[in-house]
Design an enzyme around this catalytic site. Structure first.
Site, PDB file in Angstrom:
ATOM      1  N   THR A  97     -24.142  15.468  -9.068  1.00 25.25           N
ATOM      2  CA  THR A  97     -25.526  14.579  -8.927  1.00 25.25           C
ATOM      3  C   THR A  97     -26.413  15.175  -8.197  1.00 25.25           C
ATOM      4  O   THR A  97     -26.282  15.408  -7.007  1.00 25.25           O
ATOM      5  CB  THR A  97     -24.917  13.179  -8.686  1.00 25.25           C
ATOM      6  OG1 THR A  97     -23.891  12.557  -9.439  1.00 25.25           O
ATOM      7  CG2 THR A  97     -26.113  12.370  -8.415  1.00 25.25           C
ATOM      8  N   LYS A 169     -27.884   9.674 -14.853  1.00 20.80           N
ATOM      9  CA  LYS A 169     -27.033   9.323 -13.686  1.00 20.80           C
ATOM     10  C   LYS A 169     -27.694   8.532 -12.520  1.00 20.80           C
ATOM     11  O   LYS A 169     -27.392   7.479 -12.064  1.00 20.80           O
ATOM     12  CB  LYS A 169     -26.487  10.494 -13.004  1.00 20.80           C
ATOM     13  CG  LYS A 169     -25.673  10.351 -11.930  1.00 20.80           C
ATOM     14  CD  LYS A 169     -24.246   9.681 -12.199  1.00 20.80           C
ATOM     15  CE  LYS A 169     -23.604   9.095 -11.001  1.00 20.80           C
ATOM     16  NZ  LYS A 169     -22.884  10.312 -10.195  1.00 20.80           N
ATOM     17  N   LYS A 237     -27.720   9.602  -0.893  1.00 17.53           N
ATOM     18  CA  LYS A 237     -28.069  10.860  -1.188  1.00 17.53           C
ATOM     19  C   LYS A 237     -28.694  10.711  -2.603  1.00 17.53           C
ATOM     20  O   LYS A 237     -29.642  11.042  -2.981  1.00 17.53           O
ATOM     21  CB  LYS A 237     -26.923  12.058  -1.141  1.00 17.53           C
ATOM     22  CG  LYS A 237     -27.453  13.462  -1.381  1.00 17.53           C
ATOM     23  CD  LYS A 237     -27.349  13.649  -3.149  1.00 17.53           C
ATOM     24  CE  LYS A 237     -25.659  13.746  -3.388  1.00 17.53           C
ATOM     25  NZ  LYS A 237     -25.451  14.100  -4.731  1.00 17.53           N
TER      26      LYS A 237
END
Length: 289
Positions: A97, A169, A237
């Protein structure tokens, strides 16, 4: 069967590479900590290499599942990087990701041979081969890579050109942030009201309130156990990427921004490595205050 390199043997990559080997693919793994790569080869049929480029040499597919934008650049670029080792029509599949920006940057290095394919489903999904994979990239490259990814997926779909997987995502993480906060508040409310949390979930999970988070996390949340699953440090993150991209494209994400700050509070409590469901601990701490 294909010759496959797998770069990154974390909690997700380790079992994913194992599924590839079990399916009969010829797998060579690379990990920054070589001892983990050696351990993997002891448990699975396959080999390990000392650099990403060496792992990628002669492979049909190179899969990566590392930590962040900088980690991905480090395994892709440079004389020892995967791109330097890839030959012919080898396809690179990134399960990390990361930002759509770094995805497009790296894809430009190997035009038509890059698939961004971030994953969802957590450690259990990786171990059970039941991941949701959201992909972006050239149609022909995706068509070649899809049968390889199928060994550890329950759904694998192309959403558009390079970067579309990462954008999808972000949608996934945005949705999860609000769900976990809502579930935390519901369970905290039930406990504070003197209700049996398990009985409450048994009832409400069968209606509109039901979700994957509720089904898979309510027991550990009620038991105050958070030493599993997706770490808050990683979630922050990811949410940082979501918020930055939201600013870039003009999408308002007020709840995501708020929950990100709640996760920061949990980090300050020493919970950076706790599972994301640890938001409930923040509520308990507020109640004591």
């Amino acid at each position: 069967m294909a010759k496959v390199a797998f770069l990154g043997l974390g909690v997700m990559g380790y079992p994913m590479a194992g599924h590839l080997a079990a399916a009969g693919h010829e797998v060579c793994v690379y990990n920054r900590t070589e001892a983990k790569a050696e351990k993997w080869t002891e448990e699975h049929s396959g080999t390990h290499a000392s650099t990403p480029g060496a792992a990628a040499a002669g492979c049909d597919f190179v899969m990566a599942c590392v930590g962040n934008d900088d980690d991905l650049r480090s395994v892709c670029l440079g004389e020892d990087g995967a791109f330097a080792g890839m030959t012919g029509n080898a396809i690179f599949v990134d399960h990390t990701t990361v930002s759509a920006m770094v995805t497009r940057e790296l894809a430009a290095e190997i035009p038509g041979r890059y698939v961004d394919a971030p994953i969802s489903g957590g450690q259990a999904g990786a171990e059970n081969g039941q991941l949701s994979i959201m992909c972006g990239g050239d149609e022909a490259a995706f068509a070649k890579a899809e049968p390889v990814m199928e060994v550890y997926s329950k759904i694998c779909r192309r959403l558009g050109d390079v970067g579309a997987g990462q954008m999808t995502k972000m949608c996934n993480q945005i949705a999860i942030a609000g769900l976990v906060q809502g579930l935390s508040e519901a369970l905290h409310f039930a406990q504070t009201a003197g209700l049996d949390g398990r009985a409450v979930v048994e009832v409400i999970s069968q209606g509109a309130a039901g979700s994957w988070q509720m089904s898979n996390r309510y027991e550990t949340m009620l038991d105050d156990k958070f030493d599993h699953g997706f770490a808050i440090d990683w979630m922050r993150k990811d949410l940082g990427i979501c918020l930055a991209t939201g600013d870039e494209i003009g999408a308002a994400l007020p709840v995501t921004a708020l929950v990100d700050q709640f996760y920061k509070d949990v980090q300050n409590m020493g919970g950076g490595r706790w599972d994301t469901s640890a938001l409930i601990k923040r509520l308990a701490a507020l109640s004591k205050d």
